[in-house]
Design a protein around this motif. Structure first.
Motif, PDB file in Angstrom:
ATOM      1  N   ALA A 113     -37.084   3.494   7.296  1.00 16.10           N
ATOM      2  CA  ALA A 113     -36.050   4.295   6.629  1.00 16.10           C
ATOM      3  C   ALA A 113     -35.811   3.778   5.223  1.00 16.10           C
ATOM      4  CB  ALA A 113     -34.764   4.268   7.444  1.00 16.10           C
ATOM      5  N   ALA A 114     -35.803   2.432   5.070  1.00 14.50           N
ATOM      6  CA  ALA A 114     -35.518   1.862   3.756  1.00 14.50           C
ATOM      7  C   ALA A 114     -36.606   2.245   2.764  1.00 14.50           C
ATOM      8  CB  ALA A 114     -35.424   0.340   3.865  1.00 14.50           C
ATOM      9  N   LEU A 115     -37.860   2.202   3.210  1.00 21.91           N
ATOM     10  CA  LEU A 115     -38.943   2.538   2.294  1.00 21.91           C
ATOM     11  C   LEU A 115     -38.867   4.010   1.904  1.00 21.91           C
ATOM     12  CD1 LEU A 115     -41.804   0.368   3.780  1.00 21.91           C
ATOM     13  CD2 LEU A 115     -40.598   0.069   1.633  1.00 21.91           C
ATOM     14  N   PHE A 116     -38.575   4.873   2.878  1.00 19.47           N
ATOM     15  CA  PHE A 116     -38.469   6.293   2.540  1.00 19.47           C
ATOM     16  C   PHE A 116     -37.253   6.552   1.649  1.00 19.47           C
ATOM     17  CE2 PHE A 116     -40.988   7.250   6.565  1.00 19.47           C
ATOM     18  CZ  PHE A 116     -42.166   7.296   5.843  1.00 19.47           C
ATOM     19  N   SER A 149     -35.193   7.274  -4.306  1.00 21.34           N
ATOM     20  CA  SER A 149     -33.929   6.852  -4.940  1.00 21.34           C
ATOM     21  C   SER A 149     -33.735   7.506  -6.307  1.00 21.34           C
ATOM     22  CB  SER A 149     -33.870   5.327  -5.036  1.00 21.34           C
ATOM     23  OG  SER A 149     -34.963   4.865  -5.792  1.00 21.34           O
ATOM     24  N   LEU A 150     -34.834   7.653  -7.052  1.00 17.13           N
ATOM     25  CA  LEU A 150     -34.699   8.268  -8.379  1.00 17.13           C
ATOM     26  C   LEU A 150     -34.232   9.717  -8.244  1.00 17.13           C
ATOM     27  CD1 LEU A 150     -35.150   8.320 -11.440  1.00 17.13           C
ATOM     28  CD2 LEU A 150     -37.542   8.884 -11.005  1.00 17.13           C
ATOM     29  N   LEU A 151     -34.882  10.448  -7.304  1.00 14.61           N
ATOM     30  CA  LEU A 151     -34.545  11.862  -7.140  1.00 14.61           C
ATOM     31  C   LEU A 151     -33.137  12.018  -6.559  1.00 14.61           C
ATOM     32  CD1 LEU A 151     -37.963  13.110  -5.735  1.00 14.61           C
ATOM     33  CD2 LEU A 151     -37.112  13.198  -8.082  1.00 14.61           C
ATOM     34  N   GLY A 164     -32.533   2.133  -8.990  1.00 15.74           N
ATOM     35  CA  GLY A 164     -33.147   1.513  -7.812  1.00 15.74           C
ATOM     36  C   GLY A 164     -34.646   1.695  -7.809  1.00 15.74           C
ATOM     37  N   PRO A 165     -35.394   0.656  -7.414  1.00 12.33           N
ATOM     38  CA  PRO A 165     -36.852   0.755  -7.384  1.00 12.33           C
ATOM     39  C   PRO A 165     -37.302   1.640  -6.236  1.00 12.33           C
ATOM     40  CG  PRO A 165     -36.183  -1.316  -6.416  1.00 12.33           C
ATOM     41  CD  PRO A 165     -34.926  -0.642  -6.874  1.00 12.33           C
ATOM     42  N   SER A 166     -38.503   2.165  -6.341  1.00  9.37           N
ATOM     43  CA  SER A 166     -39.027   2.996  -5.263  1.00  9.37           C
ATOM     44  C   SER A 166     -40.469   2.607  -5.002  1.00  9.37           C
ATOM     45  CB  SER A 166     -38.909   4.466  -5.650  1.00  9.37           C
ATOM     46  OG  SER A 166     -39.790   4.731  -6.711  1.00  9.37           O
ATOM     47  N   PHE A 167     -41.082   3.303  -4.025  1.00 11.34           N
ATOM     48  CA  PHE A 167     -42.492   3.048  -3.732  1.00 11.34           C
ATOM     49  C   PHE A 167     -43.363   3.196  -4.954  1.00 11.34           C
ATOM     50  CE2 PHE A 167     -42.685   4.126   0.969  1.00 11.34           C
ATOM     51  CZ  PHE A 167     -42.829   2.799   1.260  1.00 11.34           C
ATOM     52  N   GLY A 168     -43.131   4.295  -5.688  1.00  9.70           N
ATOM     53  CA  GLY A 168     -44.012   4.629  -6.795  1.00  9.70           C
ATOM     54  C   GLY A 168     -43.729   3.809  -8.027  1.00  9.70           C
TER      55      GLY A 168
END
Lengths: 393, 231
Positions: A48-51, A56-58, A192-196
């Motif tokens: 859930a945290a990764l998703f 987070s940006l969107l 906040g940082p994200s996967f991408g």
């Protein structure tokens, strides 16, 4: 009614008395359930945290509707759409603002040690209120200056301790090399940082053009639409779909977040990895609980046969075994949930992932653990057939 | 009052085909209300099999068996289960539940009876435990009781449900002479008081004196069975 209640309560009490009588075995079973519980909590939590972080940006964007190229698979790799669509969207009265958003990834040179790392640029008309990143309104004027950017304070620490460096400069901008150009960090925002993207920079449309002069500026990467107060997003969405050519899709913010999330869930192995991890935890837990229940029955076979001789039905004894499974589920879940909440805190602060305990997740994990114990109980129950009262004499 | 046990032409075999072995051959036995019958005979004579058939623990293969008014030849699993609730069983080993204390063990018999509350169950368990002389031991688990005391708890457990019949399988096998006789006399006294019949399998010649009648079995047949209820 009372009778039915008793027919569940008495087996439960019997199973509890039996479990309680052997402390060591009970503790082993509890530890097994707790282990499975923590494993599942962590896997589900990471997933859930990764998703969540992927979007987070969107999620931080404040607009009601978005225009997107239908070929865009993920926001860090957008396909451009014609900027003219933003102006077309304004043709509908309910659309108050249409803000083109530009995104790109460039290298950032760490101002502390000079290492380079890729950072996400998010550019738009700073004066519009389409984004709503916290900290942005105070910087709106500063970002109008040439080569000014705002740094996301939640970016990973590998970008350097920008907050501390900014403070040391006492109000003057911090010069940083970004994409081969000297830019000035004016202040901090919260995204906040994200996967991408490990980090984000916010800047004005003009400064984005200075930094990337080769981009075709008749196209944007995303268009954020703000509606008039009281306008129904679903209604406006339908009207925009009818108005605009099929080279753009119209999404509400939840749609957009789901779009991004679906990419990470379906086009990457991440979802599978964590589902698989949870499943492994449940299987290990089930084997442990099965072993405990099975050996409990095996070592009490004479007693069970005696009860059958006395007129206790198979159904009653099955309820005793299932009750034992339920008791183990509860006894293992409670400390498991507490341990997981503590681990969420520890791991969350070490990995910058938004890990957190919620009632919904607790309920989900409890039902998984309960199902696991029930399955173990159903398997162990087959051993009850070996309790033959006729062989007691 | 009808006779609690009426057996006619009961035969029973174990195994299939070549291995088929007849353990009961055409057995007839009738017990009068309140009668105490001892079943003796060498091992393999079929007396234990007879006891499990009367106790509705096995399906009847041939013949007719009326136990407490229920014809077992026609009874399904459900009927046999409810019949077993009207029978008090006493085993060779006490078979008490090790994780329950004496009164909880005795109360287990009553948990299947509808309409009884927890307090009533424990009160009746206490009464019967007092009657077998274990009032002050009622909170002890079986592991803290002597062999004779455990067997007395087992007797209390068999009697507390007010059964119509008691089936006992060598209840003195694990006991010394004195406590064995004490336990059997107690059982006899309590059964007499309540008018319950007892069918008891035993090898133990020391306890034959408690019986109204001794039935000897050999090779699956009853070899001496003076008819009951006519004297």
């Amino acid at each position: 009614m009372m009778r039915r209640f008793e027919s569940l309560l008495l087996p439960l009490r019997l199973s509890w008395r039996q479990l309680r009588a052997e402390r060591a075995r009970l503790l082993a079973a509890m530890a097994g359930v707790m282990f499975a519980c923590v494993l599942v909590f962590m896997q589900i939590g990471f997933r859930a945290a990764l998703f969540d972080s992927a979007t987070s940006l969107l999620s931080a964007m404040r607009a009601e509707l978005f225009l997107l190229n239908p070929l865009t698979t993920a926001s860090f790799r957008p396909e451009p759409l014609p900027r003219i669509r933003a102006h077309q969207a304004l043709g509908i009265d309910a659309v108050r603002q249409a803000v083109p958003v530009y995104m790109a990834q460039v290298t950032w040179r760490n101002p502390e040690n000079g290492t380079r790392r890729t950072i996400q640029l998010v550019a738009f008309d700073i004066e519009s209120d389409a984004m709503g990143f916290s900290g942005l309104p105070a910087l709106a004027d500063a970002l109008k200056q040439p080569d000014a950017v705002a740094f996301d304070r939640r970016s990973r620490p590998e970008f350097g301790d920008v907050a501390r460096l900014l403070e040391a400069r006492q109000g003057t901008p911090l010069p940083v090399q970004i994409g081969g150009r000297q830019m000035n960090v004016m202040g901090l925002v919260d995204i906040g940082p994200s996967f991408g993207a490990d980090g984000n920079l916010v800047l004005s449309e003009t400064n984005f053009r200075r930094l990337l002069p080769n981009r075709d500026f008749s196209s944007a990467d995303l268009v954020a639409l703000r509606l008039q107060p009281g306008a129904d997003p679903a209604d406006v969405q339908a009207r925009l779909r009818a108005l605009l050519p099929p080279d753009v899709v119209v999404l509400t913010q939840p749609d957009l977040v789901a779009w991004e999330r679906r990419y990470w869930e379906e086009a990457t192995p991440i979802g599978f990895i964590f589902t698989f991890g949870s499943l492994m935890g449940l299987i290990v837990g089930m084997v442990i609980v099965y072993q405990i229940l099975f050996s409990d029955i095996a070592s009490h076979l004479r007693e069970y046969a005696t009860l059958k001789a006395m007129g206790y039905s198979n159904g009653y004894l099955a309820r005793v075994v299932l009750s034992a499974a339920l008791v183990l589920a509860v006894l293992g879940f409670v400390p498991g949930a507490v341990a997981s909440a503590i681990l969420y805190d520890v791991v969350g602060s070490a990995t910058f992932l938004p890990l957190g305990m919620s009632w919904g997740r607790g309920a989900l994990v409890f039902s998984l653990i309960f199902g696991m114990c029930a399955a173990a109980g159903l398997l162990a129950m087959r051993k009850l057939r070996d309790a033959q009262p006729a062989d007691m004499f | 009052m009808t006779d609690p046990v009426v057996l006619e032409g009961v035969s029973h075999a174990f195994g299939e085909g070549e291995l088929r072995r007849l353990v009961l051959r055409d057995v007839a036995l009738r017990m009068a209300p309140g009668e105490i019958v001892l079943l003796t005979g060498p091992s393999g004579s079929g007396k234990t099999t007879l006891l499990t058939l009367v106790g509705a623990l096995r399906a009847l293969q041939a013949g007719s068996a009326r136990v407490l008014g229920v014809e077992l030849a026609e009874a399904g699993e459900g009927q046999r289960l409810s019949l077993r609730r009207q029978i008090g069983f006493i085993f060779q080993n006490h078979n008490l539940l090790g994780f329950l204390d004496a009164r909880q063990n005795v109360a287990m018999t009553l948990e299947m009876q509808p309409g009884l509350g927890e307090r009533q169950r424990l009160a009746r368990a206490d009464e019967v435990l007092a009657a077998v002389g274990l009032a002050e031991h009622r909170h002890k688990p079986p592991s803290q009781l002597s062999g004779g005391q455990r067997q007395r708890v087992a007797i209390a457990r068999a009697l507390v449900g007010e059964p119509g019949l008691i089936l006992a399988d060598e209840p003195t096998a694990a006991l010394d002479k004195a406590s064995g006789h004490e336990v059997v006399s107690l059982l006899r006294g309590m059964a007499r008081q309540r008018g319950v019949s007892i069918l008891m399998v035993t090898h133990d010649p020391r306890i034959l004196d408690v019986a109204d009648r001794v039935v000897a079995m050999e090779d699956g047949r009853i070899v001496s069975a003076p008819p009951a209820g006519r004297d």
